[in-house]
Design a protein around this motif. Structure first.
Motif, PDB file in Angstrom:
ATOM      1  N   MET A  67       0.837  -1.195   0.000  1.00 22.09           N
ATOM      2  CA  MET A  67       0.000   0.000   0.000  1.00 22.09           C
ATOM      3  C   MET A  67       0.878   1.254   0.000  1.00 22.09           C
ATOM      4  SD  MET A  67      -2.861  -1.382   2.727  1.00 22.09           S
ATOM      5  CE  MET A  67      -3.428   0.218   3.201  1.00 22.09           C
ATOM      6  N   VAL A  68       1.878   1.273   0.870  1.00 22.78           N
ATOM      7  CA  VAL A  68       2.786   2.420   0.959  1.00 22.78           C
ATOM      8  C   VAL A  68       3.529   2.598  -0.356  1.00 22.78           C
ATOM      9  CG1 VAL A  68       4.868   3.293   2.102  1.00 22.78           C
ATOM     10  CG2 VAL A  68       3.009   2.330   3.470  1.00 22.78           C
ATOM     11  N   SER A  69       4.018   1.497  -0.928  1.00 25.33           N
ATOM     12  CA  SER A  69       4.734   1.569  -2.209  1.00 25.33           C
ATOM     13  C   SER A  69       3.839   2.115  -3.319  1.00 25.33           C
ATOM     14  CB  SER A  69       5.249   0.187  -2.611  1.00 25.33           C
ATOM     15  OG  SER A  69       6.187  -0.273  -1.689  1.00 25.33           O
ATOM     16  N   ASP A  70       2.589   1.645  -3.362  1.00 24.66           N
ATOM     17  CA  ASP A  70       1.647   2.151  -4.368  1.00 24.66           C
ATOM     18  C   ASP A  70       1.413   3.648  -4.192  1.00 24.66           C
ATOM     19  OD1 ASP A  70       1.381  -0.419  -5.335  1.00 24.66           O
ATOM     20  OD2 ASP A  70      -0.635  -0.742  -4.509  1.00 24.66           O
ATOM     21  N   GLY A  71       1.262   4.086  -2.935  1.00 24.87           N
ATOM     22  CA  GLY A  71       1.041   5.502  -2.655  1.00 24.87           C
ATOM     23  C   GLY A  71       2.205   6.357  -3.104  1.00 24.87           C
ATOM     24  N   ILE A  72       3.411   5.922  -2.797  1.00 24.34           N
ATOM     25  CA  ILE A  72       4.606   6.675  -3.198  1.00 24.34           C
ATOM     26  C   ILE A  72       4.714   6.715  -4.722  1.00 24.34           C
ATOM     27  CG2 ILE A  72       7.139   6.650  -3.167  1.00 24.34           C
ATOM     28  CD1 ILE A  72       6.902   5.446  -0.293  1.00 24.34           C
ATOM     29  N   GLU A  73       4.498   5.579  -5.355  1.00 22.19           N
ATOM     30  CA  GLU A  73       4.569   5.506  -6.815  1.00 22.19           C
ATOM     31  C   GLU A  73       3.559   6.451  -7.459  1.00 22.19           C
ATOM     32  OE1 GLU A  73       4.082   2.239 -10.426  1.00 22.19           O
ATOM     33  OE2 GLU A  73       3.806   1.618  -8.347  1.00 22.19           O
ATOM     34  N   ASN A  74       2.332   6.460  -6.948  1.00 19.85           N
ATOM     35  CA  ASN A  74       1.303   7.340  -7.506  1.00 19.85           C
ATOM     36  C   ASN A  74       1.662   8.806  -7.313  1.00 19.85           C
ATOM     37  OD1 ASN A  74      -1.918   5.636  -7.315  1.00 19.85           O
ATOM     38  ND2 ASN A  74       0.034   4.933  -8.105  1.00 19.85           N
ATOM     39  N   CYS A  75       2.216   9.161  -6.155  1.00 16.78           N
ATOM     40  CA  CYS A  75       2.620  10.549  -5.916  1.00 16.78           C
ATOM     41  C   CYS A  75       3.688  10.991  -6.911  1.00 16.78           C
ATOM     42  CB  CYS A  75       3.137  10.723  -4.493  1.00 16.78           C
ATOM     43  SG  CYS A  75       1.847  10.693  -3.248  1.00 16.78           S
ATOM     44  N   LEU A  76       4.666  10.129  -7.142  1.00 14.86           N
ATOM     45  CA  LEU A  76       5.728  10.476  -8.092  1.00 14.86           C
ATOM     46  C   LEU A  76       5.182  10.542  -9.518  1.00 14.86           C
ATOM     47  CD1 LEU A  76       8.663   8.388  -6.608  1.00 14.86           C
ATOM     48  CD2 LEU A  76       8.251  10.848  -6.407  1.00 14.86           C
ATOM     49  N   GLN A  77       4.193   9.730  -9.800  1.00 13.72           N
ATOM     50  CA  GLN A  77       3.575   9.730 -11.124  1.00 13.72           C
ATOM     51  C   GLN A  77       2.803  11.030 -11.372  1.00 13.72           C
ATOM     52  OE1 GLN A  77       1.036   6.344 -11.592  1.00 13.72           O
ATOM     53  NE2 GLN A  77       0.734   6.669 -13.772  1.00 13.72           N
ATOM     54  N   TYR A  78       2.163  11.573 -10.320  1.00 15.04           N
ATOM     55  CA  TYR A  78       1.311  12.747 -10.479  1.00 15.04           C
ATOM     56  C   TYR A  78       1.889  14.011  -9.847  1.00 15.04           C
ATOM     57  CZ  TYR A  78      -2.044   9.340 -12.072  1.00 15.04           C
ATOM     58  OH  TYR A  78      -2.656   8.345 -12.774  1.00 15.04           O
ATOM     59  N   ILE A  79       3.166  14.016  -9.533  1.00 13.00           N
ATOM     60  CA  ILE A  79       3.794  15.178  -8.907  1.00 13.00           C
ATOM     61  C   ILE A  79       3.714  16.404  -9.822  1.00 13.00           C
ATOM     62  CG2 ILE A  79       6.144  14.701  -9.704  1.00 13.00           C
ATOM     63  CD1 ILE A  79       7.096  15.575  -6.893  1.00 13.00           C
ATOM     64  N   HIS A  80       3.735  16.167 -11.118  1.00  8.57           N
ATOM     65  CA  HIS A  80       3.728  17.281 -12.074  1.00  8.57           C
ATOM     66  C   HIS A  80       2.363  17.956 -12.169  1.00  8.57           C
ATOM     67  CE1 HIS A  80       7.060  14.630 -13.283  1.00  8.57           C
ATOM     68  NE2 HIS A  80       7.685  15.783 -13.393  1.00  8.57           N
ATOM     69  N   ASN A  81       1.321  17.294 -11.659  1.00 12.18           N
ATOM     70  CA  ASN A  81      -0.015  17.883 -11.704  1.00 12.18           C
ATOM     71  C   ASN A  81      -0.271  18.848 -10.555  1.00 12.18           C
ATOM     72  OD1 ASN A  81      -0.468  16.309 -13.934  1.00 12.18           O
ATOM     73  ND2 ASN A  81      -1.762  14.839 -12.894  1.00 12.18           N
ATOM     74  N   PHE A  82       0.606  18.879  -9.568  1.00 12.98           N
ATOM     75  CA  PHE A  82       0.409  19.822  -8.470  1.00 12.98           C
ATOM     76  C   PHE A  82       0.664  21.234  -8.984  1.00 12.98           C
ATOM     77  CE2 PHE A  82       1.902  22.439  -4.939  1.00 12.98           C
ATOM     78  CZ  PHE A  82       0.804  22.337  -4.114  1.00 12.98           C
ATOM     79  N   ASN A  83      -0.321  22.108  -8.758  1.00 14.41           N
ATOM     80  CA  ASN A  83      -0.224  23.481  -9.239  1.00 14.41           C
ATOM     81  C   ASN A  83      -0.261  24.428  -8.040  1.00 14.41           C
ATOM     82  OD1 ASN A  83      -0.424  25.953 -10.471  1.00 14.41           O
ATOM     83  ND2 ASN A  83      -2.094  25.366 -11.841  1.00 14.41           N
ATOM     84  N   PRO A  84       0.876  25.055  -7.711  1.00 18.48           N
ATOM     85  CA  PRO A  84       0.907  25.951  -6.554  1.00 18.48           C
ATOM     86  C   PRO A  84       0.031  27.194  -6.721  1.00 18.48           C
ATOM     87  CG  PRO A  84       3.096  25.750  -7.543  1.00 18.48           C
ATOM     88  CD  PRO A  84       2.168  24.896  -8.329  1.00 18.48           C
ATOM     89  N   GLU A  85      -0.376  27.507  -7.945  1.00 18.26           N
ATOM     90  CA  GLU A  85      -1.265  28.650  -8.164  1.00 18.26           C
ATOM     91  C   GLU A  85      -2.693  28.314  -7.733  1.00 18.26           C
ATOM     92  OE1 GLU A  85      -0.778  29.592 -12.280  1.00 18.26           O
ATOM     93  OE2 GLU A  85       1.356  29.992 -12.032  1.00 18.26           O
ATOM     94  N   LYS A  86      -3.051  27.032  -7.764  1.00 21.89           N
ATOM     95  CA  LYS A  86      -4.392  26.606  -7.362  1.00 21.89           C
ATOM     96  C   LYS A  86      -4.459  26.243  -5.883  1.00 21.89           C
ATOM     97  CE  LYS A  86      -6.050  24.835 -11.769  1.00 21.89           C
ATOM     98  NZ  LYS A  86      -6.571  23.657 -12.458  1.00 21.89           N
ATOM     99  N   SER A  87      -3.382  25.663  -5.354  1.00 23.84           N
ATOM    100  CA  SER A  87      -3.386  25.203  -3.966  1.00 23.84           C
ATOM    101  C   SER A  87      -2.022  25.427  -3.345  1.00 23.84           C
ATOM    102  CB  SER A  87      -3.729  23.716  -3.908  1.00 23.84           C
ATOM    103  OG  SER A  87      -3.534  23.218  -2.607  1.00 23.84           O
TER     104      SER A  87
END
Length: 183
Positions: A67-87
């Motif tokens: 579960m932890v590995s999946d969570g870390i993998e997903n975060c690294l996969q979607y890190i580029h979608n984080f937008n500091p202008e929105k949040s």
């Protein structure tokens, strides 16, 4: 009362993500690959995932490491979608990604358990099983928790399929001839 100390500093994580996004933008302009995620960001993601796994709703699973590995993998996969202008809250962003990764892993593991239990149930029904005296045992001799798990899993799938079918029917209009047209 002692001040509560956070295990991940949201402001520092936000600053590191902004800096990383700038490096990614520079690399893209130059036609290069994105740079490696900084250790600080990786450590923060790992801490969030490990801490979330200790919550009571996730603590009893044997596959917590997956579960932890999946969570870390997903975060690294979607890190580029984080937008500091929105949040301005990367902690919440990553926590949500990890939460849903945990739910997907639990769902996958339950499906695998269902397949194993169902195969055992079929084997019992298809083959004659004999007791120690050589007498044939008829019926289902699996423990109740296995039979209950199979029934619950099948009922939940049935309900989900019915809801999905009803949802799909709502998106269609039917002509007088009974031909569906999508709206």
């Amino acid at each position: 009362m002692a001040k509560k100390r956070n295990y991940v500093n949201n402001k520092d994580l936000l600053a590191a993500l902004i800096e990383y996004r700038e490096k990614c933008a520079e690399a893209e302009e130059c036609g290069e690959k994105n740079p490696q995620v900084p250790d600080y960001i990786g450590k923060c993601i790992m801490l969030i995932a490990q801490r979330l796994a200790t919550r009571p709703n996730f603590s009893g699973y044997m596959y917590k490491e997956e579960m932890v590995s999946d969570g870390i993998e997903n975060c690294l996969q979607y890190i580029h979608n984080f937008n500091p202008e929105k949040s301005q809250n990367p902690f919440a962003y990553f926590t949500q990604i990890i939460w849903y990764a945990f739910l997907r892993r639990i769902s996958k593991e339950k499906k695998q358990m269902y397949i194993k239990f169902k195969a055992s149930q079929r084997q019992m029904l298809d083959n004659e099983v004999f007791d120690s005296a050589g007498e044939a045992i008829t019926g289902n001799i699996l423990p109740d928790y296995i039979n209950d798990f199979i029934d619950d899993f099948e009922n939940k799938n049935k309900v989900a399929k019915e809801k999905n079918k009803a949802k799909q029917l709502k998106t269609f209009n039917f002509t007088k001839e009974g031909v569906p047209t999508q709206t």
